[in-house]
Design a protein around this motif. Structure first.
Motif, short mmCIF file in Angstrom:
data_model
loop_
_atom_site.label_atom_id
_atom_site.label_comp_id
_atom_site.label_asym_id
_atom_site.label_seq_id
_atom_site.Cartn_x
_atom_site.Cartn_y
_atom_site.Cartn_z
N UNK A 49 4.15 3.24 14.39
CA UNK A 49 5.35 2.51 13.95
C UNK A 49 5.59 2.75 12.47
N UNK A 52 6.85 6.17 11.81
CA UNK A 52 8.25 6.28 12.20
C UNK A 52 9.15 5.76 11.08
N UNK A 53 8.74 4.61 10.49
CA UNK A 53 9.60 4.04 9.44
C UNK A 53 9.67 4.98 8.23
N UNK A 56 11.82 7.84 9.00
CA UNK A 56 13.23 7.44 9.01
C UNK A 56 13.75 7.36 7.58
N UNK A 57 12.93 6.80 6.67
CA UNK A 57 13.34 6.62 5.29
C UNK A 57 13.62 7.95 4.62
N UNK A 59 14.66 10.50 6.24
CA UNK A 59 15.72 11.19 6.99
C UNK A 59 15.23 12.17 8.03
N UNK A 60 13.93 12.10 8.38
CA UNK A 60 13.38 13.06 9.34
C UNK A 60 13.52 12.50 10.77
N UNK A 61 14.71 12.68 11.35
CA UNK A 61 15.00 12.09 12.66
C UNK A 61 14.09 12.65 13.75
N UNK A 64 10.83 10.88 13.74
CA UNK A 64 11.03 9.53 14.28
C UNK A 64 10.95 9.58 15.80
N UNK A 65 11.64 10.58 16.37
CA UNK A 65 11.64 10.69 17.83
C UNK A 65 10.23 10.92 18.37
N UNK A 281 6.71 1.69 2.45
CA UNK A 281 7.20 0.65 3.37
C UNK A 281 6.63 0.84 4.76
N UNK B 278 12.01 1.69 17.74
CA UNK B 278 11.65 2.71 16.75
C UNK B 278 12.60 3.90 16.84
N UNK B 279 12.88 4.29 18.09
CA UNK B 279 13.72 5.47 18.30
C UNK B 279 15.14 5.21 17.80
#
Lengths: 589, 592
Positions: A49, A52-53, A56-57, A59-61, A64-65, A281, B278-279
């Protein structure tokens, strides 16, 4: 100073059930392995988790997936492993429980009857069920909860260490405070809960006692007193119940506040590290998510603290049963003969009891004759029977069967000479035929049942002799049970017939019919001992023994005793009067 | 009569309305509790908002190179706010828990007192139909179930539903992208929880049956150990025990499978929702349409959903079981009382004359026990009642002290119908001695005065002297000696003496006596006969007679058969008359 007991002795209460549990090593090992692996999968989820955050911060989508998919996979793995672990460990604990109960039953059913009489049935039941259930805790549940907590709680703290030492130490301290707080509260709640339970039990006793005597309460118009009594008891229970709730609310408070303080630690200390760039974060989210997975195992730790002492206490009560010595089986002489019974100067009192139950009782019973033993409740009739059957141990040289001291005969062989029907007979939840056949597999069940006066009852039953007694079968009345027991004794073909107040719940008319059957087909050349409180059943015996306060008050035939024994004569007259006044002229014999 | 038939069907709503009448006295506290719940919910929502602000505010700002000191100050304000929320939440939670527990305990206490008041006043026939075990269950288990409803289950169930709905709605504002996740996951998990509860109930029902079977057999063989031993059939006990033991284990293992599946599946649903969060949430942050703080906030809200969802099934179960308990309790409260106080009472006149006029009575409709009894007894006379078992002798006596009212006809005490006398007055004037002396756990003193503390020990002592039983209890410690449960610490003769003293205590005008028959030892016997003589002196006596001596001494003998008086007269006259009584007398005196 008392020496600490050796480890082997300390573990004694749990040894038996642990041995049963570990008998299936592969299942246990598999369960532990699944628990540990599941706990590791659980720990991976907060990490994912957080990753993933942070992805995301930045910008690496795609990352994240990948993290989300990995999270889902971890969840599936964890779920499967925990499902497996629970089924293996808890399932095996139930098997161990079954094994232990089986061992206890084997032991208890072979204890001397006096030991079982002395142990109240309720106590025996609770040792054989609740205590074993409590003891089970040291097997599967302890491994499952213990292993999970041991991986997840320290493991989680190690993960937090990666991003912040201060937060990890702080969280560890808070967890410790919470665990110790819970541990401190648990016994106190238990004590108060016991007190509340006792108050509830008082209400139950009061209600039960009054309910059976409600006509006394009403006839004496004791409503106001009853209202007052219940008001006081109900108020007492309410106060004690509230006292439990007050402590329980402290438990909830302790957990809530500790958890929230751990969250705050992240916000107050962890966030500062993020601000200074020493952490991210994502690490904060990981930290809070870890708290989510640690909470469950932490709470079960409190459960472990409470369960262990209870399990050991229960284990000690179980072991106590195994310490009760089983019945002696020594002795070998098998008497030859037709059942000459001699009792010589027999005195007997309960172990530690000061008042004798029997004092200098002597009599001879010739083979082929019938002896009736009569006397009031507490006169020693049943004790005398117990001694003859060696259900209690008589003093040496007092009771002889066909010339041999019963103490020299192996109990099982001795009892095989007696066909016994008891006042409160035991029927298995099986067919009536099987119950009658208890003493001899090849018995003539139909004839014995007919002689015991069961024929009309059998006609009314769905399957006659094949009717199943109790449980989901037919429930028999007290009189019917007694007659099944009588049929069992008659069918057993054993030489000496012993009837212990066998017809106390049988009505007069049926009793007369049965007595006629007995005289016609069973008593003619058979030695018989008939214990009864109804003199009409005793009058035809060859000899009657009158017991009063453990002493022989008279011995002779009915006619002799009416003439010479005041105790017997008075009782005889009173029973006649009562029967006559109650049943009217047509019912008089 | 079965438990089910005995209950009246009440709709759930009607029950809740009636339960509310017991809550009404505490409505201020109930309102307070509900207010506290709402407030604590609001506070629970604030925490994650502060965390979001910290991440999206100071943390993002410092990462972009903002003023470190200012941002750290903002951060500490947020942390202080969070601390304030913790403290407020703790205070609210604690106050709520204690208020709810206080209300629950008080309501249940009131209900218990009311239920007991009904149980002692209810028509005695209700107790004939209902075993004492059922009375105990109503007074204990059923009421405790109700406490669960009020102090934890009920209010929390409301709270949990509120929380589930609330969090989902709030999610819509925080992260609209994940709102729909909550909308799917929460009902899904809730359904699993409810389905599981149903399966678990069935599995536990099976366990209870099996455990009860095993316990019943254990008790049975423990009590029947003599039979087992004299026939040497321990092997049969072993075999049957093994079968029951195995069935118990199989039933338990079913609950294990049930729980294993539940925990695994409900946790997996919530975690799958987290993965989706999350996704979806993570992609939204990556694409810039949402913030990291919002994602964390949504995550924290999701975490808070897990507990209520797991508990939902449990709470639902508590609610169901409490409602069925309430149904049973309310059904008893609706039962009619035994004979009631007269609307316009008449003061008793004194004397002790008793008249039965065409008295008819049936315990069950269509099966009359008394079929028109006429009987007149002068003050101070002793009447012996004889007749076969089931003739209605004891019933006749029970009607006099109004344990039941006759279906037809009337009963007069000194010319006044007994149903016009204040019950208390009537029952003081008519004292009953049952055949079996019924004692209660307590002291001899308690049992003589039947726990009426208004009667002092000296009065009780004088009464015991009056029946000639002075000193009987000295060996056991006097009046304060404990008699044990149902009086089992006393001998039968001693119990009988206590019952005599109890009857004499109110100085009754009429004594109703069901003669005891069991033979006791001769010393006690003499004492009891002397006590009885003292008891009967100067009083009207109705005796169900079991002994010839009593019958012979009576002023009059009444023979009852099949609910009717068939003969009445003095002993000598009846014997000469050669009727039913003469036959009985012949049988009784014809010794061997």
């Amino acid at each position: 100073m008392a020496l600490a007991p050796a480890p082997a002795e300390r573990l004694r209460p749990v040894r038996r059930i642990l041995a049963a549990f570990f008998a299936r090593r592969a299942h246990v090992a598999g369960g532990v392995l699944a628990t540990v692996a599941g706990a590791l999968a659980l720990l991976s989820m907060p990490v994912l988790a957080g990753q993933a955050l942070d992805a995301a911060r930045t910008g690496d989508a795609a990352l994240v997936e990948w993290c989300a998919i990995a999270f889902l996979v971890a969840a599936a793995v964890e779920g499967t492993l925990r499902w497996t672990a629970r089924r293996l460990l808890i399932g095996e604990s139930r098997r161990a429980e079954e094994e232990l109960k089986r061992a206890i039953e084997r032991h208890v059913v072979r204890l001397p009857v006096t030991t079982i009489d002395a142990a109240r049935t309720g106590d025996l039941l609770s040792r054989m069920s609740q205590d074993v259930e409590l003891l089970r805790f040291v097997t599967g549940p302890l491994l499952l909860y213990g292993a999970q907590a041991l991986v997840v709680v320290p493991g989680g703290l190690v993960l937090v260490f990666r991003s912040s030492t201060a937060v990890a130490i702080g969280a560890g301290l808070l967890f410790a405070v919470m665990a110790f707080g819970l541990r401190w509260l648990a016994p106190r709640i238990e004590r108060r809960a016991d007190a509340a339970q006792a108050a509830l039990a008082k209400i139950a006793e009061h209600a039960a006692e009054r309910a059976v005597a409600i006509r006394v309460v009403q006839a004496f118009h004791r409503f106001a007193a009853e209202d007052r009594a219940m008001k006081a008891r109900a108020a007492d229970l309410a106060e004690r119940g509230y006292a439990v709730a007050k402590l329980q609310s402290l438990v909830d408070l302790l957990i809530h506040v500790s958890v929230e303080l751990v969250v705050l630690l992240g916000l107050a200390v962890g966030a500062v590290e993020v601000a200074h760039g020493r952490s991210t974060p994502g690490a904060l989210l990981e930290y809070w998510a870890l708290l989510g997975v640690q909470l469950g195992p932490l709470m079960t730790l409190g459960f472990v603290f409470g369960g262990l002492p209870r399990a050991f206490a229960a284990g000690r009560r179980v072991e106590e049963m195994f310490d009760w010595p089983a019945e002696t089986i020594r002795g070998s002489v098998l008497p030859q003969g037709h059942g000459r019974l001699s009792v010589r100067d027999l005195s007997w009192s309960h172990a530690g009891g000061s008042t004798p139950v029997l004092t200098r009782v002597s009599f001879e019973l010739e083979p082929g004759t019938t002896l009736a033993i009569v006397g009031a409740v507490g006169s020693g009739k049943s004790t005398l029977l117990d001694l003859i059957l060696r259900l209690r141990e008589p003093p040496p040289g007092t009771i002889f069967l066909d010339g041999a001291d019963v103490l020299g005969i192996a109990p099982k062989a001795l009892r095989a000479r007696f066909a016994v029907a008891l006042q409160d007979p035991f029927l298995f939840s099986d067919s009536i035929a099987a119950n009658v056949r208890l003493g001899a597999d090849d018995a003539d069940v139909a004839a014995a049942s007919a002689d015991a006066g069961l024929a009309p009852d059998l006609l009314a039953m769905p399957d006659g002799l094949a009717t199943v007694v109790g449980e989901r079968g037919v429930t028999l009345s007290g009189g019917q049970r007694q007659r099944v027991a009588l049929a069992r004794a008659l069918a057993s073909g054993r030489p000496v017939l012993v009837l212990d107040d066998t017809m106390s719940a049988v009505d007069h008319a049926t009793e007369s019919r049965i007595l006629a059957n007995l005289r016609a087909r069973h008593l003619a050349d058979r030695t018989a001992v008939v214990v009864t409180h109804r003199l009409s059943a005793a009058r035809d015996a060859d000899r009657i023994l009158v017991l009063d306060g453990g002493r022989v008050a008279g011995f002779g035939t009915h006619a002799e005793l009416v003439a010479s024994c005041p105790t017997y004569a008075t009782t005889w007259r009173r029973q006649r009067e009562h029967d006559a006044l109650e049943s009217g002229p047509e019912g008089a014999p | 009569m079965t438990d089910r038939q005995d209950r009246k069907r009440l709709t759930d709503r009607a029950q809740l309305v009636r339960l509310w009448s017991y809550l009404r006295p505490y409505r201020a506290r109930v309102t307070l509790a509900l207010g506290l719940l709402a407030a604590s919910f609001a506070i629970e929502l604030i925490g994650p908002v502060l965390i979001r602000s910290a991440i999206d505010g100071p943390l993002m700002a410092t990462a972009r190179g903002g003023d470190m000191d200012a941002e750290l100050a903002r951060l500490s304000w947020l942390a202080a706010g969070y601390l304030a929320c913790i403290l407020a939440g703790a205070a609210l939670g604690l106050t709520f828990a204690r208020t709810a527990a206080r209300v629950g305990r008080s309501v249940v206490r009131d209900l218990r007192v009311a239920l007991w008041g009904k149980l002692v006043r209810v028509d005695a026939r209700w107790h004939d139909r209902n075993p004492s075990g059922r009375v105990v269950t109503r007074m204990t288990t059923d009421l405790e179930n109700l406490d669960e409803l009020v102090s934890s289950g009920g209010l929390h169930a409301v709270f949990d539903l509120m929380k589930l709905g609330g969090f989902v709605v709030v999610l819509a504002f925080v992260q609209p992208e994940v709102f729909v996740l909550g909308l799917i996951a929460v009902p899904f998990a809730a359904v699993i929880s409810l389905v599981f509860r149903r399966a678990a109930r069935a599995a536990y029902g099976e366990v209870r049956t099996r455990v009860a079977d095993q316990a019943a057999f254990t008790a049975e063989f423990a009590l029947g150990i003599r039979t087992v031993r004299v026939y040497g059939r321990e092997d049969l006990v072993d075999a049957r025990y093994d079968g029951l033991n195995r069935a118990t284990r199989v039933a338990w293992q079913r609950t294990v499978r049930c729980f294993a599946a539940f925990f695994a599946s409900v946790d997996f649903v919530m975690r799958a929702a987290q993965a989706a969060l999350l996704l979806v949430g993570g992609r939204a942050v990556a694409l810039g349409s949402s913030t990291p703080g919002a994602l964390v906030q949504a995550w924290l809200y999701f975490g808070k959903l897990q507990e209520p969802i797991r508990e939902l099934g449990e709470r639902w179960h508590v609610l169901q079981s409490a409602l069925s308990s309430a149904e049973r309790i309310l059904a008893i409260l609706d039962e009619p009382d035994g004979p009631s106080e007269p609307a316009d009472p008449i003061a008793p006149r004194g004397g002790g004359g008793v008249r039965f006029e065409s008295v008819e009575f049936a315990y069950e409709p269509g099966r009359p026990v008394l079929r028109g009894v006429d009987l007149s007894i002068d003050p101070g006379a002793t009447v012996a009642i004889v007749g076969p078992t089931g003739a209605g002798k004891s019933t006749l006596l029970a009607l006099l002290s109004r344990l039941h009212d006759p279906d037809h006809g009337r009963i007069l005490l000194d010319g006044v119908p007994v149903d016009r006398l204040p019950l208390r007055e009537l029952r003081q004037r008519v004292a009953v001695v049952p055949q079996e002396p019924l004692l209660f756990d307590g002291s001899v003193l308690d049992n003589v005065r039947l726990f009426d503390e208004a009667i002092d020990a000296a009065t009780v002592e004088r009464t015991i002297d009056a029946i000639g039983a002075r000193g009987v209890f000295d060996a056991r410690g006097g009046l304060t000696a404990q008699v044990g449960e149902r009086g089992q610490l006393l001998s039968r003769g001693e119990r009988q003496l206590v019952a005599f003293a109890r009857a004499l205590l109110a100085r009754p005008e009429v004594l109703v006596l069901d003669e005891a028959t069991a033979s006791v030892d001769s010393a006690t016997e003499g004492r009891l006969q002397a006590a009885l003589a003292a008891l009967r002196a100067g009083r009207t006596c109705l005796v169900v007679a079991h002994r010839l001596a009593t019958v012979r001494d009576a002023d009059r003998i009444v023979v009852i058969e099949q609910g009717r008086v068939v003969e009445t007269g003095r002993h000598a006259d009846l014997v000469t008359a050669g009727g039913v009584y003469a036959g009985m007398h012949r049988a009784a005196t014809a010794l061997a």
